[in-house]
Design a protein around this motif. Structure first.
Motif, PDB file in Angstrom:
ATOM      1  N   ASN A 149       0.862  -1.215   0.210  1.00 23.17           N
ATOM      2  CA  ASN A 149      -0.107  -0.116  -0.033  1.00 23.17           C
ATOM      3  C   ASN A 149       0.766   1.285  -0.058  1.00 23.17           C
ATOM      4  N   CYS A 150       1.808   1.270  -0.960  1.00 21.09           N
ATOM      5  CA  CYS A 150       2.697   2.495  -1.045  1.00 21.09           C
ATOM      6  C   CYS A 150       2.942   2.830  -2.625  1.00 21.09           C
ATOM      7  N   VAL A 151       2.926   4.231  -2.657  1.00 20.36           N
ATOM      8  CA  VAL A 151       3.671   4.887  -3.834  1.00 20.36           C
ATOM      9  C   VAL A 151       5.065   5.320  -3.734  1.00 20.36           C
ATOM     10  N   TYR A 152       5.770   4.887  -4.618  1.00 17.12           N
ATOM     11  CA  TYR A 152       7.272   5.208  -4.724  1.00 17.12           C
ATOM     12  C   TYR A 152       7.561   6.167  -5.628  1.00 17.12           C
ATOM     13  N   ASP A 153       8.232   7.458  -5.094  1.00 16.06           N
ATOM     14  CA  ASP A 153       8.604   8.426  -5.984  1.00 16.06           C
ATOM     15  C   ASP A 153      10.036   8.427  -6.245  1.00 16.06           C
ATOM     16  N   PHE A 154      10.591   7.683  -7.477  1.00 16.25           N
ATOM     17  CA  PHE A 154      12.014   7.199  -7.592  1.00 16.25           C
ATOM     18  C   PHE A 154      12.672   8.657  -8.487  1.00 16.25           C
ATOM     19  N   GLY A 155      13.752   9.316  -8.113  1.00 10.85           N
ATOM     20  CA  GLY A 155      14.421  10.133  -9.001  1.00 10.85           C
ATOM     21  C   GLY A 155      15.526   9.643  -9.717  1.00 10.85           C
ATOM     22  N   GLY A 156      15.584   8.472  -9.758  1.00 15.48           N
ATOM     23  CA  GLY A 156      16.632   7.595 -10.695  1.00 15.48           C
ATOM     24  C   GLY A 156      16.908   6.225 -10.182  1.00 15.48           C
ATOM     25  N   PHE A 157      17.760   5.660 -10.689  1.00 17.44           N
ATOM     26  CA  PHE A 157      17.983   4.235 -10.495  1.00 17.44           C
ATOM     27  C   PHE A 157      19.321   3.882  -9.763  1.00 17.44           C
ATOM     28  N   ILE A 158      19.917   5.140  -9.469  1.00 15.34           N
ATOM     29  CA  ILE A 158      21.290   5.041  -8.691  1.00 15.34           C
ATOM     30  C   ILE A 158      21.447   4.238  -7.574  1.00 15.34           C
ATOM     31  N   GLN A 159      20.325   4.748  -6.650  1.00 14.17           N
ATOM     32  CA  GLN A 159      20.033   3.846  -5.255  1.00 14.17           C
ATOM     33  C   GLN A 159      19.729   2.665  -5.421  1.00 14.17           C
ATOM     34  N   SER A 160      20.475   1.592  -4.675  1.00 16.19           N
ATOM     35  CA  SER A 160      20.107   0.324  -4.508  1.00 16.19           C
ATOM     36  C   SER A 160      18.692  -0.087  -4.166  1.00 16.19           C
ATOM     37  N   GLY A 161      18.117  -0.799  -4.563  1.00 16.74           N
ATOM     38  CA  GLY A 161      16.787  -1.287  -3.953  1.00 16.74           C
ATOM     39  C   GLY A 161      15.849  -0.801  -4.844  1.00 16.74           C
ATOM     40  N   VAL A 162      15.891   0.171  -5.725  1.00 12.08           N
ATOM     41  CA  VAL A 162      14.849   0.802  -6.735  1.00 12.08           C
ATOM     42  C   VAL A 162      14.357  -0.309  -7.789  1.00 12.08           C
ATOM     43  N   LEU A 163      15.355  -0.772  -8.474  1.00 11.55           N
ATOM     44  CA  LEU A 163      14.593  -1.898  -9.281  1.00 11.55           C
ATOM     45  C   LEU A 163      13.696  -3.039  -8.601  1.00 11.55           C
ATOM     46  N   GLU A 164      14.328  -3.418  -7.421  1.00 12.05           N
ATOM     47  CA  GLU A 164      13.576  -4.396  -6.597  1.00 12.05           C
ATOM     48  C   GLU A 164      11.920  -3.861  -6.294  1.00 12.05           C
ATOM     49  N   ILE A 165      12.179  -2.654  -5.965  1.00  8.75           N
ATOM     50  CA  ILE A 165      10.504  -2.307  -5.557  1.00  8.75           C
ATOM     51  C   ILE A 165       9.768  -2.129  -6.858  1.00  8.75           C
ATOM     52  N   ALA A 166      10.582  -1.641  -7.865  1.00  5.07           N
ATOM     53  CA  ALA A 166       9.849  -1.499  -9.168  1.00  5.07           C
ATOM     54  C   ALA A 166       9.174  -2.707  -9.579  1.00  5.07           C
ATOM     55  N   LYS A 167      10.140  -3.925  -9.556  1.00  4.34           N
ATOM     56  CA  LYS A 167       9.721  -5.009  -9.979  1.00  4.34           C
ATOM     57  C   LYS A 167       8.321  -5.644  -8.999  1.00  4.34           C
ATOM     58  N   ALA A 168       8.513  -5.248  -7.859  1.00  4.03           N
ATOM     59  CA  ALA A 168       7.249  -5.593  -7.114  1.00  4.03           C
ATOM     60  C   ALA A 168       5.955  -4.635  -7.283  1.00  4.03           C
ATOM     61  N   SER A 169       5.924  -3.658  -8.176  1.00  2.00           N
ATOM     62  CA  SER A 169       4.976  -3.085  -8.308  1.00  2.00           C
ATOM     63  C   SER A 169       3.928  -3.324  -9.413  1.00  2.00           C
ATOM     64  N   LYS A 170       2.686  -3.023  -9.002  1.00  2.44           N
ATOM     65  CA  LYS A 170       1.562  -3.513  -9.834  1.00  2.44           C
ATOM     66  C   LYS A 170       1.406  -2.704 -11.116  1.00  2.44           C
ATOM     67  N   ALA A 171       2.152  -1.337 -11.069  1.00  8.95           N
ATOM     68  CA  ALA A 171       2.427  -0.649 -12.348  1.00  8.95           C
ATOM     69  C   ALA A 171       3.494   0.313 -12.255  1.00  8.95           C
ATOM     70  N   ILE A 172       3.858   0.612 -13.011  1.00 12.84           N
ATOM     71  CA  ILE A 172       5.201   1.728 -12.824  1.00 12.84           C
ATOM     72  C   ILE A 172       4.617   2.911 -13.935  1.00 12.84           C
ATOM     73  N   LEU A 173       4.559   3.997 -13.297  1.00 15.16           N
ATOM     74  CA  LEU A 173       4.207   5.292 -13.986  1.00 15.16           C
ATOM     75  C   LEU A 173       5.511   6.076 -14.439  1.00 15.16           C
ATOM     76  N   ILE A 174       5.514   6.326 -15.624  1.00 10.92           N
ATOM     77  CA  ILE A 174       6.496   7.315 -16.295  1.00 10.92           C
ATOM     78  C   ILE A 174       6.053   8.487 -16.767  1.00 10.92           C
ATOM     79  N   PRO A 175       6.011   9.488 -15.979  1.00  9.68           N
ATOM     80  CA  PRO A 175       5.813  10.932 -16.432  1.00  9.68           C
ATOM     81  C   PRO A 175       6.722  11.325 -17.568  1.00  9.68           C
ATOM     82  N   CYS A 176       6.286  12.144 -18.620  1.00  9.83           N
ATOM     83  CA  CYS A 176       7.389  12.684 -19.514  1.00  9.83           C
ATOM     84  C   CYS A 176       6.644  13.911 -20.157  1.00  9.83           C
TER      85      CYS A 176
END
Length: 190
Positions: free
Chosen positions: A56-83
């Motif tokens: 029950n969380c939304v993650y706001d990621f500023g980039g891929f540099i920090q460890s753990g970002v891709l693991e959380i993204a993989k566990a997500s129901k959807a990934i939003l990519i503003p552009c």
């Protein structure tokens, strides 16, 4: 429900969308990027260089540099990519999508801050020429994004403030509600 908002490009609306979605769906909010979320969403928002995976969380990621970002993204129901429709934003979005495709998580591209239908179509066609299976949502230039952060109110809360705000933000909110409905439907189907 877990959702991640990611783009290597800054200034595209990641934090405002993450905050509004979290608040409107009554979810927690975590970020790995400095912002005002802890002050405008007290007791439900946290900034950390290494956000923890919680439900029950939304993650706001500023980039891929920090460890753990891709693991959380993989566990997500959807990934939003503003552009935005700007050239550099589209290039960074293409890079971001290329890195995220392998996760096999539904990708939702939010075309933000466009000024005309021509800009909207150009951004969509540029991304569609590089990728298939992207879900698109379109948010024409609006002060609602800036006002959300400045006032600490979600998009829906801002739109409901006055009869004039209901009219002024109507098109934006209609598309935003479509996004919320898609996110909650996708989460209940999973």
């Amino acid at each position: 429900m877990i959702f991640s908002t990611i783009n290597k490009k800054g200034g595209v609306g990641k934090t405002a969308f993450s905050f509004s979605i979290a608040k409107d769906l009554d979810l927690f909010l975590q970020s790995n990027d400095s912002s005002i979320i802890e002050s405008i969403y007290p007791n439900k928002a946290k900034i950390s260089t290494r956000p923890s995976l919680i439900d029950n969380c939304v993650y706001d990621f500023g980039g891929f540099i920090q460890s753990g970002v891709l693991e959380i993204a993989k566990a997500s129901k959807a990934i939003l990519i503003p552009c935005t429709p700007l050239y550099n934003s589209l290039l960074k979005t293409i890079e971001t999508i290329q890195e995220l495709q392998a996760l096999k998580v539904p990708l939702m591209v939010l075309i933000t801050d466009y000024q005309s239908l021509e800009e909207q179509d150009q951004a969509r066609s540029t991304l569609q020429s590089n990728f298939t299976d992207l879900n698109f949502f379109f948010f024409k230039h609006s002060r609602i994004i800036e006002n959300s952060m400045r006032k600490g109110l979600s998009f829906k809360e801002l739109s409901m403030q006055t009869p004039l705000s209901r009219i002024h933000y109507k098109t934006f909110i209609t598309e935003y509600q479509r996004l919320l409905d898609t996110l909650t439907q996708g989460a209940s189907d999973a």
